[in-house]
Design a protein around this motif. Structure first.
Motif, mmCIF file in Angstrom:
data_model
loop_
_atom_site.group_PDB
_atom_site.id
_atom_site.type_symbol
_atom_site.label_atom_id
_atom_site.label_comp_id
_atom_site.label_asym_id
_atom_site.label_seq_id
_atom_site.Cartn_x
_atom_site.Cartn_y
_atom_site.Cartn_z
ATOM 1 N N PHE A 1 0.777 -1.251 0.079
ATOM 2 C CA PHE A 1 0.073 0.078 0.003
ATOM 3 C C PHE A 1 0.974 1.214 0.044
ATOM 4 C CE2 PHE A 1 0.308 -1.706 4.163
ATOM 5 C CZ PHE A 1 1.132 -0.852 4.863
ATOM 6 N N LEU A 2 0.164 2.233 -0.395
ATOM 7 C CA LEU A 2 0.889 3.646 -0.282
ATOM 8 C C LEU A 2 0.417 4.564 0.886
ATOM 9 C CD1 LEU A 2 2.399 6.180 -1.597
ATOM 10 C CD2 LEU A 2 0.383 6.356 -2.948
ATOM 11 N N VAL A 3 0.984 5.243 1.757
ATOM 12 C CA VAL A 3 0.479 6.137 2.714
ATOM 13 C C VAL A 3 0.803 7.534 2.270
ATOM 14 C CG1 VAL A 3 0.312 6.654 5.070
ATOM 15 C CG2 VAL A 3 0.504 4.284 4.413
ATOM 16 N N GLU A 4 -0.263 8.255 2.239
ATOM 17 C CA GLU A 4 0.030 9.763 2.008
ATOM 18 C C GLU A 4 -0.544 10.645 3.332
ATOM 19 O OE1 GLU A 4 -1.318 9.806 -2.657
ATOM 20 O OE2 GLU A 4 -3.026 10.149 -1.294
ATOM 21 N N VAL A 5 0.626 11.492 3.651
ATOM 22 C CA VAL A 5 0.526 12.043 4.943
ATOM 23 C C VAL A 5 0.512 13.647 4.762
ATOM 24 C CG1 VAL A 5 1.443 12.265 7.227
ATOM 25 C CG2 VAL A 5 1.587 10.033 5.999
ATOM 26 N N LEU A 6 -0.446 14.136 5.297
ATOM 27 C CA LEU A 6 -0.404 15.850 5.473
ATOM 28 C C LEU A 6 -0.442 15.895 6.777
ATOM 29 C CD1 LEU A 6 -0.774 18.335 3.654
ATOM 30 C CD2 LEU A 6 -3.095 18.005 4.137
ATOM 31 N N ASP A 7 0.368 17.298 6.950
ATOM 32 C CA ASP A 7 0.342 17.709 8.341
ATOM 33 C C ASP A 7 -0.319 18.751 8.117
ATOM 34 O OD1 ASP A 7 0.893 18.831 11.014
ATOM 35 O OD2 ASP A 7 3.059 19.210 10.637
ATOM 36 N N ARG A 8 -1.608 18.825 8.986
ATOM 37 C CA ARG A 8 -2.635 20.008 9.101
ATOM 38 C C ARG A 8 -2.026 21.292 10.014
ATOM 39 N NH1 ARG A 8 -6.533 16.006 10.586
ATOM 40 N NH2 ARG A 8 -6.599 17.207 12.270
ATOM 41 N N ARG B 1 -6.712 12.208 11.141
ATOM 42 C CA ARG B 1 -7.854 11.367 10.518
ATOM 43 C C ARG B 1 -7.286 10.703 9.431
ATOM 44 N NH1 ARG B 1 -10.870 16.900 8.425
ATOM 45 N NH2 ARG B 1 -9.027 17.033 7.215
ATOM 46 N N VAL B 2 -8.312 9.565 8.781
ATOM 47 C CA VAL B 2 -7.634 8.596 7.957
ATOM 48 C C VAL B 2 -8.752 8.367 7.049
ATOM 49 C CG1 VAL B 2 -8.476 6.614 9.396
ATOM 50 C CG2 VAL B 2 -6.602 6.315 7.632
ATOM 51 N N MET C 1 -0.546 7.042 14.849
ATOM 52 C CA MET C 1 -1.004 8.248 13.960
ATOM 53 C C MET C 1 -0.791 9.669 14.842
ATOM 54 S SD MET C 1 -4.156 6.976 11.964
ATOM 55 C CE MET C 1 -3.837 5.942 10.413
ATOM 56 N N LYS C 2 -0.162 10.530 14.326
ATOM 57 C CA LYS C 2 0.427 11.687 14.840
ATOM 58 C C LYS C 2 -1.130 12.676 14.691
ATOM 59 C CE LYS C 2 5.178 11.601 13.644
ATOM 60 N NZ LYS C 2 5.879 12.181 12.998
ATOM 61 N N PRO C 3 -1.313 13.320 16.124
ATOM 62 C CA PRO C 3 -2.450 14.404 16.116
ATOM 63 C C PRO C 3 -2.343 15.540 14.969
ATOM 64 C CG PRO C 3 -1.268 13.885 18.174
ATOM 65 C CD PRO C 3 -0.610 13.307 17.389
ATOM 66 N N GLY C 4 -3.200 15.828 14.479
ATOM 67 C CA GLY C 4 -3.048 16.969 13.470
ATOM 68 C C GLY C 4 -2.599 16.629 12.164
ATOM 69 N N HIS C 5 -2.643 15.296 11.895
ATOM 70 C CA HIS C 5 -2.158 14.772 10.658
ATOM 71 C C HIS C 5 -3.376 14.071 9.940
ATOM 72 C CE1 HIS C 5 1.781 15.691 12.173
ATOM 73 N NE2 HIS C 5 2.338 15.247 11.059
ATOM 74 N N ASP C 6 -3.456 14.005 8.453
ATOM 75 C CA ASP C 6 -4.328 13.470 7.633
ATOM 76 C C ASP C 6 -3.451 12.202 7.085
ATOM 77 O OD1 ASP C 6 -6.370 14.896 8.497
ATOM 78 O OD2 ASP C 6 -6.422 16.081 6.663
ATOM 79 N N TYR C 7 -4.164 11.039 7.131
ATOM 80 C CA TYR C 7 -3.402 9.886 6.403
ATOM 81 C C TYR C 7 -4.323 9.337 5.380
ATOM 82 C CZ TYR C 7 -0.363 9.874 10.382
ATOM 83 O OH TYR C 7 0.527 10.431 11.326
ATOM 84 N N VAL C 8 -4.103 9.191 4.101
ATOM 85 C CA VAL C 8 -4.624 8.525 3.173
ATOM 86 C C VAL C 8 -4.160 7.236 2.570
ATOM 87 C CG1 VAL C 8 -5.620 8.389 0.721
ATOM 88 C CG2 VAL C 8 -5.993 10.456 2.131
ATOM 89 N N ILE C 9 -4.676 5.977 3.060
ATOM 90 C CA ILE C 9 -3.915 4.567 2.740
ATOM 91 C C ILE C 9 -4.481 3.969 1.567
ATOM 92 C CG2 ILE C 9 -3.722 2.269 3.254
ATOM 93 C CD1 ILE C 9 -4.254 3.633 6.362
#
Length: 127
Positions: free
Chosen positions: A31-38, A46-47, A80-88
């Protein structure tokens, strides 16, 4: 009382998924994990899960999504870190990977502790 970490929230609409695409990408064979620090450390992580039609029919895609959701629920959610968004983004290998291995791979990708890439000197070259 013991302090329990809440389960991550969910990404629900297209604009949230597209925003995460601009973030960091952590690639793997399953899988690919995309991560964004909000930049909002006080908010919960959020995932979201994506499985493209290329990966199989609806039954297989749903099975991939369910396996990933369960792996996040049981173990990877705490990484998962608080304030981050993850798309798997699932790949077909999610179906064949043993569940404990899937959990450990997911935690590695979320924490960003993937194996280091081989250096240019150790890679084989065609000459």
């Amino acid at each position: 009382m013991s302090e329990t970490k809440k389960q991550p929230g969910r990404l629900k609409n297209r604009s949230e998924f597209l925003a995460v695409q601009a973030g960091e990408k952590r690639r793997g064979s399953t899988f690919l994990v995309e991560v964004l620090d909000r930049r909002a450390p006080e908010t919960e992580p959020r995932v979201g899960f994506t499985v493209t039609k290329r990966q199989g029919n609806a039954v297989e895609r749903n099975r991939m999504r369910r396996r990933l959701k369960e792996a996040v629920r049981l173990s990877a959610g705490v990484a998962m870190k608080p304030g981050h968004d993850y798309v798997i983004v699932a790949r077909r290998d999610v179906l064949d990977t043993a569940f404990p291995k899937l959990q450990s791979l997911l935690i590695e990708r979320i924490e960003g502790t993937a194996k280091p890439k081989r250096s240019q000197e150790t890679r084989s070259r065609k000459e």
